[in-house]
Design a protein around this motif. Structure first.
Motif, PDB file in Angstrom:
ATOM      1  N   LEU A 222       0.846  -1.207   0.000  1.00 13.07           N
ATOM      2  CA  LEU A 222       0.000   0.000   0.000  1.00 13.07           C
ATOM      3  C   LEU A 222       0.875   1.248   0.000  1.00 13.07           C
ATOM      4  CD1 LEU A 222      -2.942   1.148   0.280  1.00 13.07           C
ATOM      5  CD2 LEU A 222      -2.549   1.165   2.753  1.00 13.07           C
ATOM      6  N   GLY A 223       1.922   1.236   0.798  1.00 17.42           N
ATOM      7  CA  GLY A 223       2.835   2.372   0.847  1.00 17.42           C
ATOM      8  C   GLY A 223       2.245   3.544   1.599  1.00 17.42           C
ATOM      9  N   ALA A 224       3.109   4.476   1.934  1.00 15.67           N
ATOM     10  CA  ALA A 224       2.657   5.666   2.651  1.00 15.67           C
ATOM     11  C   ALA A 224       1.687   6.468   1.792  1.00 15.67           C
ATOM     12  CB  ALA A 224       3.854   6.526   3.041  1.00 15.67           C
ATOM     13  N   ALA A 225       1.947   6.532   0.496  1.00 12.88           N
ATOM     14  CA  ALA A 225       1.073   7.317  -0.384  1.00 12.88           C
ATOM     15  C   ALA A 225      -0.336   6.730  -0.404  1.00 12.88           C
ATOM     16  CB  ALA A 225       1.657   7.362  -1.789  1.00 12.88           C
ATOM     17  N   GLY A 226      -0.431   5.399  -0.503  1.00 14.85           N
ATOM     18  CA  GLY A 226      -1.742   4.763  -0.510  1.00 14.85           C
ATOM     19  C   GLY A 226      -2.465   4.964   0.812  1.00 14.85           C
ATOM     20  N   ALA A 227      -1.727   4.838   1.911  1.00 11.59           N
ATOM     21  CA  ALA A 227      -2.329   5.032   3.231  1.00 11.59           C
ATOM     22  C   ALA A 227      -2.861   6.463   3.368  1.00 11.59           C
ATOM     23  CB  ALA A 227      -1.312   4.734   4.323  1.00 11.59           C
ATOM     24  N   LEU A 228      -2.091   7.418   2.888  1.00  8.58           N
ATOM     25  CA  LEU A 228      -2.539   8.816   2.987  1.00  8.58           C
ATOM     26  C   LEU A 228      -3.752   9.066   2.092  1.00  8.58           C
ATOM     27  CD1 LEU A 228       0.827  10.770   3.250  1.00  8.58           C
ATOM     28  CD2 LEU A 228      -0.927  10.482   5.014  1.00  8.58           C
ATOM     29  N   GLU A 229      -3.847   8.372   0.967  1.00  9.28           N
ATOM     30  CA  GLU A 229      -5.043   8.510   0.132  1.00  9.28           C
ATOM     31  C   GLU A 229      -6.277   7.978   0.873  1.00  9.28           C
ATOM     32  OE1 GLU A 229      -4.510  10.890  -2.292  1.00  9.28           O
ATOM     33  OE2 GLU A 229      -5.916   9.614  -3.414  1.00  9.28           O
ATOM     34  N   ILE A 230      -6.109   6.868   1.593  1.00  9.12           N
ATOM     35  CA  ILE A 230      -7.228   6.347   2.395  1.00  9.12           C
ATOM     36  C   ILE A 230      -7.640   7.387   3.427  1.00  9.12           C
ATOM     37  CG2 ILE A 230      -7.846   4.621   4.150  1.00  9.12           C
ATOM     38  CD1 ILE A 230      -6.229   2.574   2.529  1.00  9.12           C
ATOM     39  N   VAL A 231      -6.652   7.974   4.085  1.00  9.44           N
ATOM     40  CA  VAL A 231      -6.943   8.999   5.090  1.00  9.44           C
ATOM     41  C   VAL A 231      -7.634  10.205   4.434  1.00  9.44           C
ATOM     42  CG1 VAL A 231      -5.883  10.640   6.685  1.00  9.44           C
ATOM     43  CG2 VAL A 231      -5.107   8.262   6.642  1.00  9.44           C
ATOM     44  N   ARG A 232      -7.167  10.566   3.232  1.00 14.42           N
ATOM     45  CA  ARG A 232      -7.773  11.695   2.527  1.00 14.42           C
ATOM     46  C   ARG A 232      -9.246  11.384   2.209  1.00 14.42           C
ATOM     47  NH1 ARG A 232      -7.455  14.494  -2.601  1.00 14.42           N
ATOM     48  NH2 ARG A 232      -6.701  12.652  -3.707  1.00 14.42           N
ATOM     49  N   GLY A 233      -9.510  10.150   1.801  1.00 20.54           N
ATOM     50  CA  GLY A 233     -10.896   9.764   1.533  1.00 20.54           C
ATOM     51  C   GLY A 233     -11.741   9.819   2.801  1.00 20.54           C
ATOM     52  N   ALA A 234     -11.161   9.346   3.903  1.00 15.79           N
ATOM     53  CA  ALA A 234     -11.878   9.389   5.182  1.00 15.79           C
ATOM     54  C   ALA A 234     -12.149  10.837   5.582  1.00 15.79           C
ATOM     55  CB  ALA A 234     -11.062   8.675   6.259  1.00 15.79           C
ATOM     56  N   ALA A 235     -11.163  11.702   5.376  1.00 19.54           N
ATOM     57  CA  ALA A 235     -11.334  13.115   5.726  1.00 19.54           C
ATOM     58  C   ALA A 235     -12.426  13.746   4.863  1.00 19.54           C
ATOM     59  CB  ALA A 235     -10.009  13.860   5.543  1.00 19.54           C
ATOM     60  N   ARG A 236     -12.482  13.332   3.600  1.00 15.04           N
ATOM     61  CA  ARG A 236     -13.520  13.878   2.709  1.00 15.04           C
ATOM     62  C   ARG A 236     -14.917  13.467   3.200  1.00 15.04           C
ATOM     63  NH1 ARG A 236     -12.644  13.558  -3.754  1.00 15.04           N
ATOM     64  NH2 ARG A 236     -10.857  14.816  -3.096  1.00 15.04           N
ATOM     65  N   ALA A 237     -15.039  12.205   3.590  1.00 14.31           N
ATOM     66  CA  ALA A 237     -16.330  11.753   4.127  1.00 14.31           C
ATOM     67  C   ALA A 237     -16.664  12.500   5.419  1.00 14.31           C
ATOM     68  CB  ALA A 237     -16.295  10.244   4.375  1.00 14.31           C
ATOM     69  N   ALA A 238     -15.648  12.719   6.247  1.00 11.64           N
ATOM     70  CA  ALA A 238     -15.881  13.432   7.507  1.00 11.64           C
ATOM     71  C   ALA A 238     -16.411  14.841   7.224  1.00 11.64           C
ATOM     72  CB  ALA A 238     -14.589  13.488   8.328  1.00 11.64           C
ATOM     73  N   ARG A 239     -15.830  15.513   6.252  1.00 15.13           N
ATOM     74  CA  ARG A 239     -16.330  16.852   5.902  1.00 15.13           C
ATOM     75  C   ARG A 239     -17.754  16.775   5.379  1.00 15.13           C
ATOM     76  NH1 ARG A 239     -11.158  17.548   3.933  1.00 15.13           N
ATOM     77  NH2 ARG A 239     -11.777  16.997   1.814  1.00 15.13           N
ATOM     78  N   ALA A 240     -18.014  15.771   4.522  1.00 14.80           N
ATOM     79  CA  ALA A 240     -19.347  15.665   3.922  1.00 14.80           C
ATOM     80  C   ALA A 240     -20.427  15.474   4.989  1.00 14.80           C
ATOM     81  CB  ALA A 240     -19.375  14.514   2.915  1.00 14.80           C
ATOM     82  N   TYR A 241     -20.074  14.786   6.066  1.00 15.48           N
ATOM     83  CA  TYR A 241     -21.060  14.508   7.111  1.00 15.48           C
ATOM     84  C   TYR A 241     -20.850  15.380   8.347  1.00 15.48           C
ATOM     85  CZ  TYR A 241     -22.759  10.723   4.266  1.00 15.48           C
ATOM     86  OH  TYR A 241     -23.319  10.014   3.234  1.00 15.48           O
ATOM     87  N   ARG A 242     -19.958  16.337   8.225  1.00 12.39           N
ATOM     88  CA  ARG A 242     -19.705  17.309   9.292  1.00 12.39           C
ATOM     89  C   ARG A 242     -19.340  16.655  10.618  1.00 12.39           C
ATOM     90  NH1 ARG A 242     -23.989  22.202   8.168  1.00 12.39           N
ATOM     91  NH2 ARG A 242     -23.507  22.396   5.944  1.00 12.39           N
ATOM     92  N   ILE A 243     -18.456  15.678  10.532  1.00 13.30           N
ATOM     93  CA  ILE A 243     -17.945  15.046  11.745  1.00 13.30           C
ATOM     94  C   ILE A 243     -16.437  15.261  11.801  1.00 13.30           C
ATOM     95  CG2 ILE A 243     -19.749  13.297  11.735  1.00 13.30           C
ATOM     96  CD1 ILE A 243     -17.565  11.303  10.769  1.00 13.30           C
ATOM     97  N   ASP A 244     -15.846  14.951  12.940  1.00 15.03           N
ATOM     98  CA  ASP A 244     -14.397  14.982  13.092  1.00 15.03           C
ATOM     99  C   ASP A 244     -13.838  13.567  13.136  1.00 15.03           C
ATOM    100  OD1 ASP A 244     -13.714  17.718  13.269  1.00 15.03           O
ATOM    101  OD2 ASP A 244     -14.571  17.782  15.280  1.00 15.03           O
TER     102      ASP A 244
END
Lengths: 349, 349
Positions: A114-136
């Motif tokens: 997966l690599g660091a880049a792949g892991a950070l993309e997962i985190v970026r996706g999670a952060a995007r969902a968090a923004r969409a649902y207004r959660i932290d």
């Protein structure tokens, strides 16, 4: 456990119901701070002794994991989509309690490739969902793992959780939108490989294939619909992880009754219908057993049904009947004949 | 993330600090309900708007996963021990915030060869830990997974969380008990295979080997010690997941200072010392880099140190000094020479 039913619902290695009940016996709450524990979409917790007196608001928590080779393949979804999807599918359990989402914790198992880049993309996706649902995203844990997994814990609050167990015979079963897109998307990948969505398939134009793909890759947790259904008078609620029939069965079982689903009334996603027809599958049954949909199923008392059906996308799909021993769900075909479905949901590959 | 430091702390595939900081940037809290987010042992959340006014009690949550092949091997620990251990290691993060534990959610990834019996043993172990710490397992999720993992989310409460970041230069660093048993237990297995603990090893009697094994298999979360240290005046606290040096570094970094650890003062587990000596390893350094210990490290202001050292098992191991640029932790040897340790913690196999 709150979601113990989920992924094992259709696994045939051992009896899911017996397994979950065995777990439930081992883990019965003892301390009184857990109002609703194992067996519903999420757990409901009284935050503190003082909150119990002063504040009717409850903490609602749930955990849901997606695992490579079981819930997804990496050639189907990007890492960004995986992170987004993992958060939303976990949030769906809070929607199924009519709770308001607040925070998430992410536990990530990362294989070497997966690599660091792949892991950070997962985190970026999670952060995007968090923004969409207004959660932290309040925290998490990362670890190496031979198998990629994303386990997401979500927390929310409500002063009146809507459980699975509140339905009564006579209640009408409704669903919050058309079904089958997730199953159809998976079947296009299985037919055509991961790049199938880039061309046309089974005569469907690319736009339709893209819509099906998006339904799977970017699901939606139905918070708005849940709150509207509660206001409309719903007294039991569940989200569709494994398929409408499977969830209707869970709701009925928890409510000590039997659900009847009218196959003719199951709303079928338009693009999915074309896929099912091309594959020679009964579209209504395919839609009714399509998992990973995250639409909601609610039980509405007869006196309130008009208000519920006035909500956008809400469709009547059946009813709650008095308990028939050993029977959680029946399907009624177009002739009115009742039968027990032989497959309730979607088997993870 | 709250525990993002943990398993990657000693992995060499990519820079852990940069990775965690990159994650932290993507996930910075936005909504105001998260008081303490990524970067401490657990996240601290204000339960609701009304609670913010009426109730000083905060929700404290954390997640921690153990993964086969990374944190354990199944020939080392029974399934019962795995379930117990997974819950306790997650709880240790609540102890490190001086919170009172309340509930847990368990996310379980089950390979086919675990079977229902093995899965139920894990649940039984988790239930046993829940009883021992008087918490409820409120729910969970089970799924198939090629790799066995147990991801445990824990929730607790406190009105005054003790973070990593409250230390000041001049504070004394203390630890709540002897170190090295976990590392020594692992080394006996690596030397002698999983059954090594059944005989004698390196001249140690079986009872000693059994004690070492138990330290690893049945860790203890230090809630009592955490509350006592808070009462005694501790102003920063962390638990030892990766090793004393690594945790002292985290605490110092979060507190914008540099920690100095006196190797001569590191308390060494008696049985572990024999193992280290037999293997030709410096016992103090081995104890100071032994992970999975779950003892606590606290920073105590000089005026309070007498009360802290009066607590059972609490030992002075160093101090907090003004920040030296780029330096989180230094070790001081018996001659008084300061040096940067070349390995901070324990590398997961």
């Amino acid at each position: 456990m709150a979601r113990m039913r989920r992924q094992e619902a259709t696994a045939n290695r051992f009896d899911e119901v017996a397994f979950c009940e065995a777990i439930g016996r081992k883990l019965r709450p003892r301390r009184g701070s857990v109002e609703i524990g194992i067996g519903d979409d999420a757990a409901v917790i009284v935050a503190s002794a003082s909150a119990r007196r002063a504040d009717r608001e409850r903490l609602v928590v749930s955990v849901d994991a997606i695992v490579e080779g079981v819930h997804f393949r990496r050639d189907w979804l990007s890492e960004l989509e995986l992170g987004y999807r993992a958060v939303v599918t976990a949030l769906s359990d809070l929607a199924a309690m009519a709770a308001t989402p607040r925070w998430a914790l992410i536990s990530l198992g990362m294989p070497g490739d997966l690599g660091a880049a792949g892991a950070l993309e997962i985190v970026r996706g999670a952060a995007r969902a968090a923004r969409a649902y207004r959660i932290d995203v309040a925290g998490g844990d990362t670890t190496r793992s031979e198998t990629l997994f994303i386990s997401v814990t979500v927390g929310g609050s409500t002063d009146s959780p809507l459980t699975r167990s509140g339905a009564s015979p006579g209640d009408v079963l409704v669903v919050t939108g058309s079904l089958g897109a997730a199953s159809a998307a998976l079947s296009t990948w299985q037919d055509a490989g991961p790049r199938g969505h880039r061309g046309t398939l089974n005569g469907l134009p690319m736009s339709a294939v893209t819509r099906l793909r998006r339904s799977f890759a970017k699901p939606r947790a139905r918070f708005r619909e849940a709150l509207a259904l509660r206001r409309a008078g719903a007294r039991a609620l569940i989200d569709i992880s494994d398929g409408l029939l499977s969830e209707a069965a869970h709701l009925a079982r928890a409510s000590k009754s039997t659900a009847v689903v009218d196959l003719a009334n199951v709303p079928i996603h338009r693009d999915a219908r074309s896929i099912f027809v091309a594959r020679g599958i009964d579209p209504a049954l395919a839609a009714a057993t399509s998992g990973e949909e995250y639409a909601l199923v609610a039980a509405i008392p007869p006196a309130k049904i008009r208000a519920a059906l006035a909500l956008p996308g809400v469709v009547r799909v059946g009813e709650i009947t008095p308990r028939r021993p050993g029977v959680d769900v029946l399907v009624r075909d177009r002739t009115g004949t009742l039968s027990r479905p032989d497959a309730l949901g979607w088997r993870h590959f």
